[in-house]
Design a protein around this motif. Structure first.
Motif, PDB file in Angstrom:
ATOM      1  N   GLY A  12       2.551   0.096 -59.696  1.00 20.17           N
ATOM      2  CA  GLY A  12       2.735  -0.830 -60.811  1.00 20.17           C
ATOM      3  C   GLY A  12       3.835  -1.820 -60.518  1.00 20.17           C
ATOM      4  O   GLY A  12       3.965  -2.298 -59.395  1.00 20.17           O
ATOM      5  N   LEU A  13       4.646  -2.093 -61.541  1.00 17.99           N
ATOM      6  CA  LEU A  13       5.704  -3.085 -61.430  1.00 17.99           C
ATOM      7  C   LEU A  13       7.045  -2.530 -61.867  1.00 17.99           C
ATOM      8  O   LEU A  13       7.150  -1.913 -62.934  1.00 17.99           O
ATOM      9  CB  LEU A  13       5.378  -4.306 -62.298  1.00 17.99           C
ATOM     10  N   LEU A  14       8.061  -2.778 -61.062  1.00 17.67           N
ATOM     11  CA  LEU A  14       9.441  -2.593 -61.484  1.00 17.67           C
ATOM     12  C   LEU A  14       9.878  -3.937 -62.034  1.00 17.67           C
ATOM     13  O   LEU A  14       9.755  -4.960 -61.354  1.00 17.67           O
ATOM     14  CB  LEU A  14      10.326  -2.192 -60.304  1.00 17.67           C
ATOM     15  N   ILE A  15      10.339  -3.935 -63.279  1.00 17.96           N
ATOM     16  CA  ILE A  15      10.744  -5.176 -63.942  1.00 17.96           C
ATOM     17  C   ILE A  15      12.232  -5.079 -64.253  1.00 17.96           C
ATOM     18  O   ILE A  15      12.653  -4.272 -65.087  1.00 17.96           O
ATOM     19  CB  ILE A  15       9.957  -5.405 -65.242  1.00 17.96           C
TER      20      ILE A  15
ATOM     21  N   LEU B 202       8.155   0.012 -64.903  1.00 16.09           N
ATOM     22  CA  LEU B 202       9.481   0.569 -65.108  1.00 16.09           C
ATOM     23  C   LEU B 202      10.359  -0.617 -65.447  1.00 16.09           C
ATOM     24  O   LEU B 202      10.549  -1.518 -64.631  1.00 16.09           O
ATOM     25  CB  LEU B 202       9.988   1.282 -63.851  1.00 16.09           C
ATOM     26  N   VAL B 203      10.846  -0.661 -66.687  1.00 21.97           N
ATOM     27  CA  VAL B 203      11.633  -1.787 -67.179  1.00 21.97           C
ATOM     28  C   VAL B 203      13.099  -1.371 -67.194  1.00 21.97           C
ATOM     29  O   VAL B 203      13.461  -0.378 -67.832  1.00 21.97           O
ATOM     30  CB  VAL B 203      11.177  -2.215 -68.588  1.00 21.97           C
ATOM     31  N   VAL B 204      13.923  -2.146 -66.471  1.00 22.37           N
ATOM     32  CA  VAL B 204      15.339  -1.834 -66.324  1.00 22.37           C
ATOM     33  C   VAL B 204      16.154  -3.051 -66.724  1.00 22.37           C
ATOM     34  O   VAL B 204      15.890  -4.162 -66.244  1.00 22.37           O
ATOM     35  CB  VAL B 204      15.648  -1.432 -64.856  1.00 22.37           C
ATOM     36  N   SER B 205      17.143  -2.863 -67.588  1.00 23.20           N
ATOM     37  CA  SER B 205      18.007  -3.975 -67.974  1.00 23.20           C
ATOM     38  C   SER B 205      18.899  -4.347 -66.792  1.00 23.20           C
ATOM     39  O   SER B 205      19.404  -3.473 -66.086  1.00 23.20           O
ATOM     40  CB  SER B 205      18.857  -3.603 -69.195  1.00 23.20           C
ATOM     41  N   GLN B 206      19.088  -5.646 -66.584  1.00 21.96           N
ATOM     42  CA  GLN B 206      19.816  -6.122 -65.400  1.00 21.96           C
ATOM     43  C   GLN B 206      20.525  -7.423 -65.745  1.00 21.96           C
ATOM     44  O   GLN B 206      20.071  -8.502 -65.396  1.00 21.96           O
ATOM     45  CB  GLN B 206      18.800  -6.337 -64.271  1.00 21.96           C
ATOM     46  N   PHE B 207      21.683  -7.322 -66.430  1.00 24.02           N
ATOM     47  CA  PHE B 207      22.375  -8.532 -66.878  1.00 24.02           C
ATOM     48  C   PHE B 207      22.846  -9.392 -65.711  1.00 24.02           C
ATOM     49  O   PHE B 207      23.064 -10.595 -65.869  1.00 24.02           O
ATOM     50  CB  PHE B 207      23.539  -8.186 -67.816  1.00 24.02           C
ATOM     51  N   THR B 208      22.960  -8.823 -64.517  1.00 19.52           N
ATOM     52  CA  THR B 208      23.432  -9.615 -63.378  1.00 19.52           C
ATOM     53  C   THR B 208      22.425 -10.671 -62.934  1.00 19.52           C
ATOM     54  O   THR B 208      22.755 -11.538 -62.129  1.00 19.52           O
ATOM     55  CB  THR B 208      23.826  -8.718 -62.187  1.00 19.52           C
ATOM     56  N   LEU B 209      21.206 -10.648 -63.478  1.00 24.07           N
ATOM     57  CA  LEU B 209      20.261 -11.729 -63.202  1.00 24.07           C
ATOM     58  C   LEU B 209      20.743 -13.054 -63.795  1.00 24.07           C
ATOM     59  O   LEU B 209      20.248 -14.111 -63.432  1.00 24.07           O
ATOM     60  CB  LEU B 209      18.872 -11.398 -63.754  1.00 24.07           C
ATOM     61  N   ALA B 210      21.724 -12.989 -64.687  1.00 24.09           N
ATOM     62  CA  ALA B 210      22.289 -14.196 -65.286  1.00 24.09           C
ATOM     63  C   ALA B 210      23.431 -14.771 -64.446  1.00 24.09           C
ATOM     64  O   ALA B 210      24.093 -15.717 -64.861  1.00 24.09           O
ATOM     65  CB  ALA B 210      22.794 -13.889 -66.701  1.00 24.09           C
ATOM     66  N   ALA B 211      23.669 -14.224 -63.272  1.00 20.81           N
ATOM     67  CA  ALA B 211      24.811 -14.627 -62.447  1.00 20.81           C
ATOM     68  C   ALA B 211      24.825 -16.127 -62.166  1.00 20.81           C
ATOM     69  O   ALA B 211      23.826 -16.704 -61.753  1.00 20.81           O
ATOM     70  CB  ALA B 211      24.812 -13.853 -61.140  1.00 20.81           C
TER      71      ALA B 211
ATOM     72  N   ALA C  81       4.049  -2.066 -73.816  1.00 21.06           N
ATOM     73  CA  ALA C  81       3.345  -0.877 -74.300  1.00 21.06           C
ATOM     74  C   ALA C  81       2.244  -1.259 -75.289  1.00 21.06           C
ATOM     75  O   ALA C  81       1.154  -0.679 -75.278  1.00 21.06           O
ATOM     76  CB  ALA C  81       4.334   0.099 -74.942  1.00 21.06           C
ATOM     77  N   ALA C  82       2.511  -2.255 -76.131  1.00 16.96           N
ATOM     78  CA  ALA C  82       1.515  -2.703 -77.105  1.00 16.96           C
ATOM     79  C   ALA C  82       0.286  -3.302 -76.421  1.00 16.96           C
ATOM     80  O   ALA C  82      -0.799  -3.322 -77.002  1.00 16.96           O
ATOM     81  CB  ALA C  82       2.136  -3.725 -78.067  1.00 16.96           C
ATOM     82  N   LEU C  83       0.457  -3.762 -75.191  1.00 12.88           N
ATOM     83  CA  LEU C  83      -0.668  -4.295 -74.424  1.00 12.88           C
ATOM     84  C   LEU C  83      -1.447  -3.184 -73.722  1.00 12.88           C
ATOM     85  O   LEU C  83      -2.400  -3.446 -72.992  1.00 12.88           O
ATOM     86  CB  LEU C  83      -0.165  -5.309 -73.392  1.00 12.88           C
ATOM     87  N   GLY C  84      -1.020  -1.943 -73.919  1.00 13.41           N
ATOM     88  CA  GLY C  84      -1.700  -0.807 -73.327  1.00 13.41           C
ATOM     89  C   GLY C  84      -1.187  -0.426 -71.948  1.00 13.41           C
ATOM     90  O   GLY C  84      -1.837   0.348 -71.233  1.00 13.41           O
ATOM     91  N   ILE C  85      -0.052  -0.958 -71.577  1.00 12.32           N
ATOM     92  CA  ILE C  85       0.527  -0.690 -70.258  1.00 12.32           C
ATOM     93  C   ILE C  85       1.517   0.468 -70.375  1.00 12.32           C
ATOM     94  O   ILE C  85       2.412   0.430 -71.220  1.00 12.32           O
ATOM     95  CB  ILE C  85       1.241  -1.950 -69.725  1.00 12.32           C
ATOM     96  N   PRO C  86       1.378   1.506 -69.546  1.00 11.93           N
ATOM     97  CA  PRO C  86       2.362   2.601 -69.562  1.00 11.93           C
ATOM     98  C   PRO C  86       3.747   2.063 -69.170  1.00 11.93           C
ATOM     99  O   PRO C  86       3.875   1.322 -68.196  1.00 11.93           O
ATOM    100  CB  PRO C  86       1.834   3.575 -68.515  1.00 11.93           C
ATOM    101  N   VAL C  87       4.759   2.436 -69.951  1.00 11.36           N
ATOM    102  CA  VAL C  87       6.112   1.916 -69.749  1.00 11.36           C
ATOM    103  C   VAL C  87       7.105   3.059 -69.618  1.00 11.36           C
ATOM    104  O   VAL C  87       7.154   3.951 -70.465  1.00 11.36           O
ATOM    105  CB  VAL C  87       6.537   1.015 -70.936  1.00 11.36           C
ATOM    106  N   ALA C  88       7.913   3.009 -68.563  1.00  8.60           N
ATOM    107  CA  ALA C  88       9.098   3.853 -68.422  1.00  8.60           C
ATOM    108  C   ALA C  88      10.285   2.897 -68.480  1.00  8.60           C
ATOM    109  O   ALA C  88      10.147   1.706 -68.174  1.00  8.60           O
ATOM    110  CB  ALA C  88       9.067   4.621 -67.110  1.00  8.60           C
ATOM    111  N   LYS C  89      11.443   3.400 -68.881  1.00 13.02           N
ATOM    112  CA  LYS C  89      12.599   2.524 -69.065  1.00 13.02           C
ATOM    113  C   LYS C  89      13.846   3.123 -68.423  1.00 13.02           C
ATOM    114  O   LYS C  89      13.968   4.332 -68.274  1.00 13.02           O
ATOM    115  CB  LYS C  89      12.908   2.319 -70.548  1.00 13.02           C
ATOM    116  N   GLY C  90      14.765   2.210 -68.132  1.00 12.91           N
ATOM    117  CA  GLY C  90      16.115   2.604 -67.790  1.00 12.91           C
ATOM    118  C   GLY C  90      16.894   2.787 -69.082  1.00 12.91           C
ATOM    119  O   GLY C  90      16.312   2.864 -70.163  1.00 12.91           O
ATOM    120  N   ARG C  91      18.220   2.838 -68.982  1.00 12.49           N
ATOM    121  CA  ARG C  91      19.071   2.965 -70.170  1.00 12.49           C
ATOM    122  C   ARG C  91      20.005   1.771 -70.215  1.00 12.49           C
ATOM    123  O   ARG C  91      20.820   1.575 -69.315  1.00 12.49           O
ATOM    124  CB  ARG C  91      19.869   4.263 -70.116  1.00 12.49           C
TER     125      ARG C  91
END
Length: 147
Positions: free
Chosen positions: A26-29, A74-83, A114-124
């Protein structure tokens, strides 16, 4: 919102020695809410990601979407993308949304997928996370809802 998307054969995220999210193909986001992002940004980003044709078809061409393949995210928050690296040697992060907004939009992105029917795992959100992935391709794509 800003996202770095990686096509993976597998990925996981660990916090304090505990695996809190993992996926197969799948995709790591990696996702970052930016200053000025509206409540519509997560839905817009989720729709674009879900239809992005970056998976191989039967002929080996990148012609299938996450929805076509039934892959996970797998959705992971990554504030450093705003660098901001335009001045000096220390990146600035003032273009990232404040933490309370960032967390809300990050969670909304996961919910929209998830609402689009895609299985989602998350970071914290806000945690010190160890992310492991096997990039497939490699395929890595930068997306921004303002672009």
């Amino acid at each position: 919102m800003r996202a770095l998307i990686q096509r993976v054969s597998r990925a996981d995220v660990v916090v304090d020695g505990e695996t809190i999210g993992e996926i197969g193909p799948g995709l790591l986001i990696l996702a970052c809410a930016m200053q000025g992002d509206t409540d519509e940004a997560p839905a817009k980003l989720a729709a674009k990601i879900s239809k992005l044709r970056i998976f191989r078809d039967d002929e080996g061409r990148m012609n299938r979407s996450l929805l076509d393949t039934g892959g996970s995210t797998l959705v992971v928050s990554q504030f450093t993308l705003a660098a901001d690296t335009t001045r000096g040697n220390r990146p600035g992060f003032s273009t990232a949304a404040p933490p309370e907004v960032g967390e809300r939009l990050y969670l909304a992105l996961a919910d929209e997928l998830a609402a689009l029917g895609i299985p989602v795992a998350k970071g914290r959100f806000g945690a010190d996370m160890a992310v492991t992935l096997t990039n497939d391709g490699p395929v890595t794509i930068w997306m921004d809802t303002d672009a």
